[in-house]
Enzyme design. Structure first.
Site, mmCIF file in Angstrom:
data_model
loop_
_atom_site.group_PDB
_atom_site.id
_atom_site.type_symbol
_atom_site.label_atom_id
_atom_site.label_comp_id
_atom_site.label_asym_id
_atom_site.label_seq_id
_atom_site.Cartn_x
_atom_site.Cartn_y
_atom_site.Cartn_z
ATOM 1 N N LEU A 195 -17.955 -49.198 -43.446
ATOM 2 C CA LEU A 195 -18.412 -50.585 -43.401
ATOM 3 C C LEU A 195 -19.911 -50.575 -43.686
ATOM 4 O O LEU A 195 -20.620 -49.648 -43.279
ATOM 5 C CB LEU A 195 -18.163 -51.209 -42.024
ATOM 6 C CG LEU A 195 -16.709 -51.468 -41.597
ATOM 7 C CD1 LEU A 195 -16.684 -51.978 -40.159
ATOM 8 C CD2 LEU A 195 -16.023 -52.441 -42.521
ATOM 9 N N ASP A 196 -20.397 -51.613 -44.369
ATOM 10 C CA ASP A 196 -21.835 -51.732 -44.589
ATOM 11 C C ASP A 196 -22.557 -51.757 -43.247
ATOM 12 O O ASP A 196 -21.996 -52.184 -42.226
ATOM 13 C CB ASP A 196 -22.164 -53.018 -45.353
ATOM 14 C CG ASP A 196 -21.632 -53.010 -46.772
ATOM 15 O OD1 ASP A 196 -21.335 -51.910 -47.281
ATOM 16 O OD2 ASP A 196 -21.522 -54.102 -47.362
ATOM 17 N N ARG A 197 -23.809 -51.357 -43.260
ATOM 18 C CA ARG A 197 -24.586 -51.279 -42.030
ATOM 19 C C ARG A 197 -24.616 -52.608 -41.274
ATOM 20 O O ARG A 197 -24.482 -52.651 -40.050
ATOM 21 C CB ARG A 197 -26.017 -50.841 -42.364
ATOM 22 C CG ARG A 197 -26.906 -50.645 -41.143
ATOM 23 C CD ARG A 197 -28.275 -50.133 -41.556
ATOM 24 N NE ARG A 197 -29.121 -49.892 -40.399
ATOM 25 C CZ ARG A 197 -30.351 -49.413 -40.450
ATOM 26 N NH1 ARG A 197 -30.882 -49.126 -41.624
ATOM 27 N NH2 ARG A 197 -31.054 -49.232 -39.351
#
Length: 321
Positions: free
Chosen positions: A141-143
């Site tokens: 998942l993106d940060r």
């Protein structure tokens, strides 16, 4: 700087069927990916005394020669489990058994270290669970994206779950708040995405015919004044896919610092929103041991819920989710 020892490894059933480059990344912790690629392509890594390509898939009984490699000491980082951010991960666990672990990942925490980030969730979990022999990310998942994150606790589980991703048996659903009124007829976005790496190391993705195929399904969950809550279901798993596909339609996601609209963010300043409104709500897959189809759900955090509740008070809701 220190040098690893020459290793001769016989592949077990738990290690078989994974790519040699992925295998080496686990064997050579702290060694950059480009160095691993280089020692494979130069023939320094041998399988059954033969040269192989980075895409080679290991077979049961293969004998792998791993050459000595220099590792920079700076890659060895001590992680204190007393750090609040790390200790709090224990409260983010949605589900755990002998085969997998599921987190409701908080926004602002990277899934792994790199690009100036000392450590991520996977490194923190290993510090919290020093007795665990195996902990690996199944997906990413993106940060700034929150929500369901799946981690394998066995090599066999990782292999089975990766296969589900490959044949698209695993289903992911996200909620996003976007600008303007999303047209109900816009149900699928299917345009290729090209990833570029800037000199700063930042990844920027664009719609480009030279890119890789990408497909996302969208449905409207709720309408507000000048905003829409949508559900996004990505078919493919490209970097920043939902964010770029939403931008492509003219409906950027709220507080997206890379692909967003600053004017839209200003409209939401009274809602308390201060982070990307993109949340992985559900993850559906077959359990790697039982084969039973299960659905993992991650509730929205306080910030996202507070924002939605304020928007509901200000506007007429066309559809509740």
């Amino acid at each position: 700087m220190h040098k690893t020892q020459l290793q001769l490894v016989t592949i077990t059933s738990d290690q078989a069927r994974q790519r040699i480059d992925n295998f080496l990344r686990n064997q050579l912790k702290g060694v950059p990916k480009n160095m691993i690629y280089r020692i494979v392509t130069k023939g320094e890594v041998r399988v059954n005394k033969k040269r192989i390509k980075p895409q080679y898939k290991l077979q049961l009984g293969d004998k792998v020669r791993i050459p000595p490699v220099n590792i920079a000491q700076r890659n060895k980082i001590f992680i204190s489990i007393k750090t609040n951010k790390i200790a709090s991960l224990n409260y983010c666990i949605i589900f755990e058994d002998d085969y997998l672990l599921v987190l409701n990942k908080p926004s602002g925490t990277a899934v792994h270290g790199g690009s100036g980030i000392k450590f991520g969730i996977i490194e923190a979990l290993r510090a919290l669970r020093p007795e665990s022999c195996f902990l690996e990310l199944v997906h990413r998942l993106d940060r700034e994206t929150s929500g369901v994150l799946l981690i394998a606790k066995k090599r066999s589980s990782l292999r089975i779950l990766h296969e589900q991703l490959r044949i698209r048996e695993m289903r992911k659903d996200y909620l996003a708040l976007v600008h303007h009124q999303w047209p109900s007829y816009c149900k699928v976005v299917k345009v290729p995405l090209l990833k570029n790496i800037l000199q700063s190391g930042q990844r920027v993705v664009q719609v480009n015919t030279l890119g890789k195929p990408a497909e996302t399904y969208f449905t409207v969950e709720e309408y507000f004044d000048n905003a829409t809550l949508i559900k996004a279901r990505p078919v493919t798993g490209r970097t920043h896919q939902i964010r770029v596909h939403a931008l492509y339609t003219g409906h950027p996601i709220a507080f997206d610092n890379r692909y967003g609209d600053r004017q839209f963010d200003l409209l939401l300043k009274d809602t308390g929103l201060n982070r990307l409104f993109l949340h992985a709500t559900t993850l559906s897959f077959k359990h790697p041991n039982t084969g039973k189809f299960i659905v993992m759900k991650a509730p929205l955090d306080h910030t996202l819920n507070y924002c939605l509740n304020l928007l509901r008070k200000k506007t007429y809701t066309l559809k509740e989710f």
